[in-house]
Design an enzyme around this catalytic site. Structure first.
Site, PDB file in Angstrom:
ATOM      1  N   GLU A 119     -53.756 -23.956 -18.780  1.00  0.00           N
ATOM      2  CA  GLU A 119     -52.997 -22.707 -18.927  1.00  0.00           C
ATOM      3  C   GLU A 119     -51.723 -23.102 -19.663  1.00  0.00           C
ATOM      4  OE1 GLU A 119     -50.475 -20.304 -18.774  1.00  0.00           O
ATOM      5  OE2 GLU A 119     -50.367 -20.265 -16.574  1.00  0.00           O
ATOM      6  N   GLU A 141     -42.961 -21.089 -29.253  1.00  0.00           N
ATOM      7  CA  GLU A 141     -42.581 -20.668 -27.905  1.00  0.00           C
ATOM      8  C   GLU A 141     -41.169 -21.181 -27.604  1.00  0.00           C
ATOM      9  OE1 GLU A 141     -44.618 -22.470 -24.386  1.00  0.00           O
ATOM     10  OE2 GLU A 141     -44.791 -20.400 -23.728  1.00  0.00           O
ATOM     11  N   SER A 196     -47.043 -27.254 -21.283  1.00  0.00           N
ATOM     12  CA  SER A 196     -46.930 -27.091 -22.735  1.00  0.00           C
ATOM     13  C   SER A 196     -48.274 -27.330 -23.421  1.00  0.00           C
ATOM     14  CB  SER A 196     -45.891 -28.069 -23.277  1.00  0.00           C
ATOM     15  OG  SER A 196     -46.269 -29.392 -22.982  1.00  0.00           O
ATOM     16  N   CYS A 242     -44.827 -18.196 -19.318  1.00  0.00           N
ATOM     17  CA  CYS A 242     -45.810 -18.399 -20.383  1.00  0.00           C
ATOM     18  C   CYS A 242     -46.188 -17.068 -21.030  1.00  0.00           C
ATOM     19  CB  CYS A 242     -47.025 -19.114 -19.825  1.00  0.00           C
ATOM     20  SG  CYS A 242     -47.583 -18.418 -18.288  1.00  0.00           S
ATOM     21  N   LYS A 251     -49.808 -32.776  -8.582  1.00  0.00           N
ATOM     22  CA  LYS A 251     -48.617 -33.430  -9.173  1.00  0.00           C
ATOM     23  C   LYS A 251     -47.646 -32.326  -9.587  1.00  0.00           C
ATOM     24  CE  LYS A 251     -46.591 -34.726 -12.477  1.00  0.00           C
ATOM     25  NZ  LYS A 251     -45.209 -34.245 -12.745  1.00  0.00           N
TER      26      LYS A 251
HETATM   27  P1  NAI Z   1     -44.692 -30.237 -19.826  1.00  0.00           P
HETATM   28  O1  NAI Z   1     -45.962 -29.716 -20.375  1.00  0.00           O
HETATM   29  O2  NAI Z   1     -44.212 -31.571 -20.302  1.00  0.00           O
HETATM   30  O3  NAI Z   1     -44.748 -30.303 -18.218  1.00  0.00           O
HETATM   31  C1  NAI Z   1     -45.656 -29.627 -17.387  1.00  0.00           C
HETATM   32  C2  NAI Z   1     -46.241 -30.586 -16.356  1.00  0.00           C
HETATM   33  O4  NAI Z   1     -46.962 -31.598 -17.036  1.00  0.00           O
HETATM   34  C3  NAI Z   1     -45.208 -31.315 -15.500  1.00  0.00           C
HETATM   35  O5  NAI Z   1     -45.725 -31.490 -14.197  1.00  0.00           O
HETATM   36  C4  NAI Z   1     -45.106 -32.664 -16.183  1.00  0.00           C
HETATM   37  O6  NAI Z   1     -44.676 -33.699 -15.313  1.00  0.00           O
HETATM   38  C5  NAI Z   1     -46.529 -32.888 -16.634  1.00  0.00           C
HETATM   39  N1  NAI Z   1     -46.696 -33.810 -17.762  1.00  0.00           N
HETATM   40  C6  NAI Z   1     -45.834 -34.065 -18.778  1.00  0.00           C
HETATM   41  N2  NAI Z   1     -46.341 -34.981 -19.610  1.00  0.00           N
HETATM   42  C7  NAI Z   1     -47.559 -35.323 -19.128  1.00  0.00           C
HETATM   43  C8  NAI Z   1     -48.582 -36.220 -19.554  1.00  0.00           C
HETATM   44  N3  NAI Z   1     -48.446 -36.965 -20.656  1.00  0.00           N
HETATM   45  N4  NAI Z   1     -49.720 -36.305 -18.810  1.00  0.00           N
HETATM   46  C9  NAI Z   1     -49.886 -35.552 -17.705  1.00  0.00           C
HETATM   47  N5  NAI Z   1     -48.942 -34.710 -17.255  1.00  0.00           N
HETATM   48  C10 NAI Z   1     -47.793 -34.583 -17.952  1.00  0.00           C
HETATM   49  O7  NAI Z   1     -43.565 -29.146 -20.105  1.00  0.00           O
HETATM   50  P2  NAI Z   1     -41.971 -29.353 -20.144  1.00  0.00           P
HETATM   51  O8  NAI Z   1     -41.646 -30.577 -20.922  1.00  0.00           O
HETATM   52  O9  NAI Z   1     -41.450 -29.238 -18.791  1.00  0.00           O
HETATM   53  O10 NAI Z   1     -41.537 -28.068 -20.968  1.00  0.00           O
HETATM   54  C11 NAI Z   1     -41.656 -28.065 -22.389  1.00  0.00           C
HETATM   55  C12 NAI Z   1     -42.170 -26.752 -22.894  1.00  0.00           C
HETATM   56  O11 NAI Z   1     -43.473 -26.525 -22.394  1.00  0.00           O
HETATM   57  C13 NAI Z   1     -41.387 -25.521 -22.467  1.00  0.00           C
HETATM   58  O12 NAI Z   1     -40.273 -25.309 -23.293  1.00  0.00           O
HETATM   59  C14 NAI Z   1     -42.431 -24.456 -22.619  1.00  0.00           C
HETATM   60  O13 NAI Z   1     -42.507 -24.066 -23.970  1.00  0.00           O
HETATM   61  C15 NAI Z   1     -43.718 -25.144 -22.240  1.00  0.00           C
HETATM   62  N6  NAI Z   1     -44.085 -24.854 -20.826  1.00  0.00           N
HETATM   63  C16 NAI Z   1     -45.054 -23.927 -20.589  1.00  0.00           C
HETATM   64  C17 NAI Z   1     -45.366 -23.574 -19.291  1.00  0.00           C
HETATM   65  C18 NAI Z   1     -46.399 -22.558 -18.980  1.00  0.00           C
HETATM   66  O14 NAI Z   1     -46.310 -21.898 -17.948  1.00  0.00           O
HETATM   67  N7  NAI Z   1     -47.435 -22.405 -19.776  1.00  0.00           N
HETATM   68  C19 NAI Z   1     -44.665 -24.157 -18.148  1.00  0.00           C
HETATM   69  C20 NAI Z   1     -43.706 -25.177 -18.496  1.00  0.00           C
HETATM   70  C21 NAI Z   1     -43.434 -25.480 -19.808  1.00  0.00           C
END
Ligand code: NAI
Ligand code: MG
Length: 498
Positions: free
Chosen positions: A270, A401, A249, A304, A195
């Site tokens: 991660e 973050e 996140s 990250c 996904k």
């Molecule tokens: P997110 O954690 O919401 O999104 C990451 C992935 O998870 C996307 O594919 C999203 O569609 C999916 N996702 C979102 N909600 C979900 C749920 N309830 N169940 C299953 N999958 C779900 O991150 P977002 O909103 O894009 O970014 C927010 C913050 O997260 C950023 O500002 C950053 O701080 C952090 N982040 C960290 C990352 C890393 O590499 N560790 C990468 C992206 C964001």
């Protein structure tokens, strides 16, 4: 292979973008069962790039069923390890051969400079598949002496693929995160439902096409584009998924753990970071300054591992802050497709607001910007690379973050003080140490609670090096041999043979 001219490249990409992108289920490209699509945007302009199928729970169900059938199907389960390795290697080759097109898709969808996607994201993704291809023939077990007094036994372990794996990836390195997840899953013989992030689905769709071209059998790799709250949540909760691997996140990581509890599927995570980057007063100042700037500004700080807490020993503090601030002011900001651009827009309107919100909160709490500190007016999601001083460990900008090009700089006196301060965070993903005293560097590296510590370098990734987090930065490791172990179950077989 001849390199395509820029014009041909643009045609290949615009042709790819012209038709709505579909879901890959059971080896076929299909529309979402609901018929819905969503738009993916160019963050440099806010304009629509193309339409993508909006998969949801119903499509996740179909994809999991296909992955389950493929897992049991002899085309995959009985394929020799060496043949599986050849297919994974071929996928790496196809990524290299289509590197210009993939880099362009990545830059259009994510906003990162084309020079970066071409030099980093794409070759690292290809390399990951090449590295993992070599492991297929080396996934082995052990034999054991059995100490039961009577009888003769043969006892050994097998490492078997864990089964159907759900993989949920973010938007900051879309193709590379897909590679990190798919590589070990395919190498161990698992089947996958991937996904991609809703902000950046395009390169994953192209990767799906290349995977079929490489010879990955139908149903082994399924790709469901869609939103996290619907498609992602359905995948995490699905009762017939054996493992979920997530990058994103920390907040959503915790939701994944809750959703996974239903069938106790295995989970690797991660998650976020707030990585300390520590410069001692005996460091080579020029490389420490360049390294500190790279640690926070690479990929617009949307990493990250971003070195977002810069700690400099007192004597060098002003000099290093001045140097990093000067680098920040020199960064050429513009659309990612412009070859001269060094920093593009943030990925989305949401991230733009979030990062600006942090900048404003920091300045309101008393921080001072020695570079940047503002959004860039006009279209697209641009912000200024920012260095904040006068910060303290209780400020929101130091604790949370930010995921943007914003670094907080703080002075420190002693090794003991900095070891404690470096660990004063809920996160533990990465850290940097800059000094000419290698004994001191390794001692501090051992004291920092983080999955990766870089000494006199930063942002160095390799397919062989395990990567992951302590504390709330995650569970498990990606890349390297460690990642393969997390895609297998260990079976002990014990036979009485006499
Ligand atoms: P997110 O954690 O919401 O999104 C990451 C992935 O998870 C996307 O594919 C999203 O569609 C999916 N996702 C979102 N909600 C979900 C749920 N309830 N169940 C299953 N999958 C779900 O991150 P977002 O909103 O894009 O970014 C927010 C913050 O997260 C950023 O500002 C950053 O701080 C952090 N982040 C960290 C990352 C890393 O590499 N560790 C990468 C992206 C964001
Ligand atoms: Mg989110």
């Amino acid at each position: 292979m001849a390199t395509a001219t820029p014009l041909q490249m643009q045609n290949a990409v615009s042709e790819f973008l012209a038709a709505p992108k579909k879901l890959l289920i059971d080896g076929k490209w299909v529309a979402a069962s609901s018929g819905k699509t969503f738009e993916t945007l160019d963050p440099a302009t806010g304009e629509v790039l193309g339409k993508v199928a909006e998969g949801d729970k119903a499509d996740i169900d179909l994809a999991v069923k296909a992955a389950r059938r493929a897992f049991e199907n002899s085309a995959w389960s009985k394929m020799t390890a060496s043949e599986r390795g050849r297919i994974i290697w071929k996928l790496g080759d196809l990524i290299e051969e289509n590197g210009d097109e993939l880099a362009e898709l990545e830059t259009l969808d994510n906003g990162k400079p084309i020079s970066v996607s071409r030099a980093a994201d794409i070759p690292l993704a290809a390399d990951l598949f090449h590295y993992m291809a070599g492991w297929t023939t080396k996934i082995d077990g052990s034999t054991f002496p059995i100490s039961i007094p009577r009888g003769e036994y043969l006892a050994y372990t097998r490492r078997e693929p864990i089964g159907v794996v759900g993989q949920i990836i973010p938007w900051n390195f879309p193709l590379l995160m897909a590679a990190w997840k798919l590589g070990p899953a395919l190498a161990t013989g698992c089947t996958v439902v991937l996904k991609p992030a809703e902000q950046t689905p395009l390169s994953a769709v192209r990767l799906g096409e290349l995977a079929l071209e490489a010879g990955i059998p139908a149903g082994v790799l399924n790709i469901v584009t869609g939103y996290g709250e619907t498609a992602g949540a359905a995948l995490a909760a699905h009762p017939d998924v054996d493992k979920i691997a997530f990058t994103g996140s920390t907040e959503v990581g915790k939701l994944i753990v809750q959703a996974a509890a239903g069938n106790l599927k295995k989970v690797t995570l991660e998650l976020g970071g707030k990585s300390p980057n520590v410069v001692f007063d005996d460091a080579d100042v020029d490389s420490a300054v360049a390294g500190a700037a790279n640690a926070i500004f690479f990929n617009h700080g949307q990493c990250c591992v971003a070195g977002s807490r810069l700690f400099v020993q007192e004597k060098l503090f002003d000099q290093v802050v001045e140097g990093v601030s000067a680098s920040a002011k020199k960064i050429r900001i513009g659309p990612g497709m412009d070859r001269k651009t060094q920093m593009g827009p943030l990925v989305s309107d949401e991230q733009h607001r979030r990062v600006i919100g942090y900048m404003e909160a920091g300045l309101k709490e008393g921080a001072k910007a020695t570079a940047g500190g503002k959004k860039i007016e006009g279209r697209g999601y641009f912000v200024e690379p920012t260095v904040l001083v006068n910060t303290n460990p209780n400020m929101k900008v130091v604790r949370e973050e930010i995921f943007g090009p914003v670094v907080t700089a703080m002075p420190f006196k002693s090794v003991d003080e900095i070891a404690a301060e470096a660990n004063n965070t809920n996160y533990g993903l990465a850290a940097g140490v800059w000094t000419r005293d290698l004994g001191k560097a390794h001692q501090l590296a051992h004291r920092i609670k983080a999955g990766t510590v870089w000494i006199n370098c930063y942002n160095v990734f390799d397919a062989a090096l395990p990567f992951g987090g302590y504390k709330q930065s995650g569970w498990g490791r990606e890349m390297g041999k460690e990642s393969l172990e997390l895609y297998t179950e260990v079976k002990s077989v014990c036979a009485r043979i006499g």
